[in-house]
Each structure stands twice: as structure tokens, then as C-alpha cells.
Design an enzyme around this catalytic site. Structure first.
Site: not given
Length: 254
Positions: A117, A71, A137, A114
Site C-alpha cells: 500500500e 505492517a 490481509e 502495508g
């Protein structure tokens, strides 16, 4: 299909190529290693809307030898608890996961945070020897909250998912293949050809049977075997089933 680039003042985050039976969506933010920001999330939602209305198999890949490095940290740093509860990335990844036809992630290079994911949300993942998966994370003071904590255990098992998420180490392509996170590994120049070969196999089957197979795969365990019977009942009464089985029997006679 609606052009997801329309009306955007900045360069689009996705390059979308549409064919009769498939779509290739390339994450294309090379200056940020394809990091997933709000604009990319919005474009992915727009793409999902198109594929919900007009189902096609989706290939997701990244430009420049990177899938997605995570992200966008600059945006993530400014997000609040209310943003977390909205599930900005989680919601679009879940929408991708539940598209009618399969989603294939073609992973070259880093798929982190991200980006990992997003790959976990695909039905099938293939990669190159350069593929790397990881969820850093906790090192940034947060958790992997866009699907990793429950999708990854479904893919590789609870113990392996725990190791990856708690140590934040990076998994290379060989281990990802061994763990079942990747279905196959290909040279970088052959990755998209391998993804298209999978779509060719999918496209040769009944589209409705493929849609209902995916629906059965995503159904909760408590819904089986009832859901299987209901989905099969629809197919048993379909002209396509009769035609395909008749053709099969005719071929066997030759």
C-alpha cells in the site's frame, strides 16, 4: 531539513539522504524485514512535514533486498476498532501521495500488505525482477484498508485489483510490469540509478509546472476541465513559462 532521527531512543526506521532537488528515504528495519510499525509511521510523517515545507522529489526504497514485508503484525494484532478509524497507516500514505512533488517507489523484493500500500501511494513505481506485490490481509482476518481497495483499481483496473485482493496471491515482477503496477524493471544494482534518472528528468522541468501537473492528476474527475484551466492560467502568467518558451524558440532558430 529537520533530522528525522533526532530524539529517537531506538534505531531510526528511515535512512534519509537529502540533496538539492531530491530525497532518498530507505526503510531500514532489517530485523523485521522493514515492517511498518508506529515509529516508522511517525518518521514518515516527519519526513512529509519537511517535504511539504521544502518540496523535493522523493525516492522511497527498502534496505536489504526487501521493500517492506507489511505492517508490524505484533502491533497490528493489538490494535482496536478505534485504531482502525484513526487510519494510522492510511493517513501517512495519503500524506505521501499528496506531497507537492512526485514520489517514486523503488521496489526490490517483497512489498506486502502495508508495504504494498505504501508503493501504491507513489506516483511512479519501478522494481527489480525480485519485486513481489501482495495483500494477504484477509488471510489475517482484516482488509487492506490503507489504500489498496481504491488505489489499486485506479492503477491496474477493478477486475485485476479484485483478483489480487480477494485471492491474496502474490504478483511477481513480470506480471506487475504487464499490469502497469510497475513502470520498468531493472537489475537490483541498477534500481536506484534508474530512480535517480527519473528524478533527473523531473528536475529538468519547471518545478511549478510539475507541482501543478501532479495536482491536476490528483483532482477528482468532476473538477476537470475547470481545474486544468485554473492551473494553466497560473502558469501562463508566470515568468518561467515565458523564459522557457523563449529559450525553446531561440534553440529552434539555430
Amino acid at each position: 531539513m529537520r533530522d528525522v532521527e533526532a530524539g529517537l531512543s531506538e534505531a531510526p526506521r528511515l535512512r534519509v539522504e537529502v540533496s538539492d532537488d531530491r530525497v532518498v528515504a530507505t526503510l531500514d528495519r532489517p530485523d523485521r524485514r522493514n515492517a511498518i510499525d508506529q515509529r516508522m509511521v511517525d518518521e514518515l510523517h516527519a519526513l512529509c512535514a519537511d517535504l511539504e515545507a521544502d518540496p523535493r522529489t522523493l525516492i522511497v526504497t527498502g534496505a536489504g533486498g526487501i521493500f517492506a514485508a507489511g505492517a508490524d503484525i505484533a502491533q497490528l494484532r493489538e490494535r482496536t476498532g478505534d485504531d482502525a478509524r484513526r487510519g494510522i497507516n492510511a493517513s501517512v500514505f495519503d500524506r505521501l501521495r499528496h506531497l507537492p512533488l512526485p514520489v517514486i517507489a523503488a521496489v526490490d523484493g517483497f512489498a506486502l500488505g502495508g508495504g504494498a500500500e505504501l508503493a501504491y501511494a507513489a506516483d511512479i513505481r519501478i522494481g527489480t525482477p525480485r519485486a513481489r506485490f501482495g495483500n494477504p490481509e484477509p488471510g489475517l482476518g482484516i482488509i487492506a484498508a490503507a489504500g489498496a481497495s481504491w488505489r489499486l483499481p485506479e492503477i491496474v483496473g477493478h477486475a485485476r485489483a479484485s483478483e489480487l485482493l480477494l485471492t491474496t496471491r502474490t504478483l511477481d515482477a513480470d506480471e506487475a510490469l504487464q499490469w502497469g503496477l510497475l513502470s520498468s524493471v531493472h537489475d537490483p544494482e541498477e534500481l536506484l540509478d534508474a530512480a535517480h534518472a527519473l528524478v533527473d528528468r523531473i528536475a529538468a522541468n519547471s518545478a511549478r509546472a510539475t507541482i501543478l501537473t501532479k495536482r491536476a492528476l490528483l483532482a477528482p474527475r468532476s473538477d476537470h476541465p475547470t481545474v486544468d484551466g485554473e492551473l494553466q492560467a497560473e502558469l501562463f502568467d508566470s515568468p518561467d513559462k515565458h523564459a522557457r518558451m523563449t529559450a525553446f524558440l531561440e534553440r529552434k532558430k539555430k
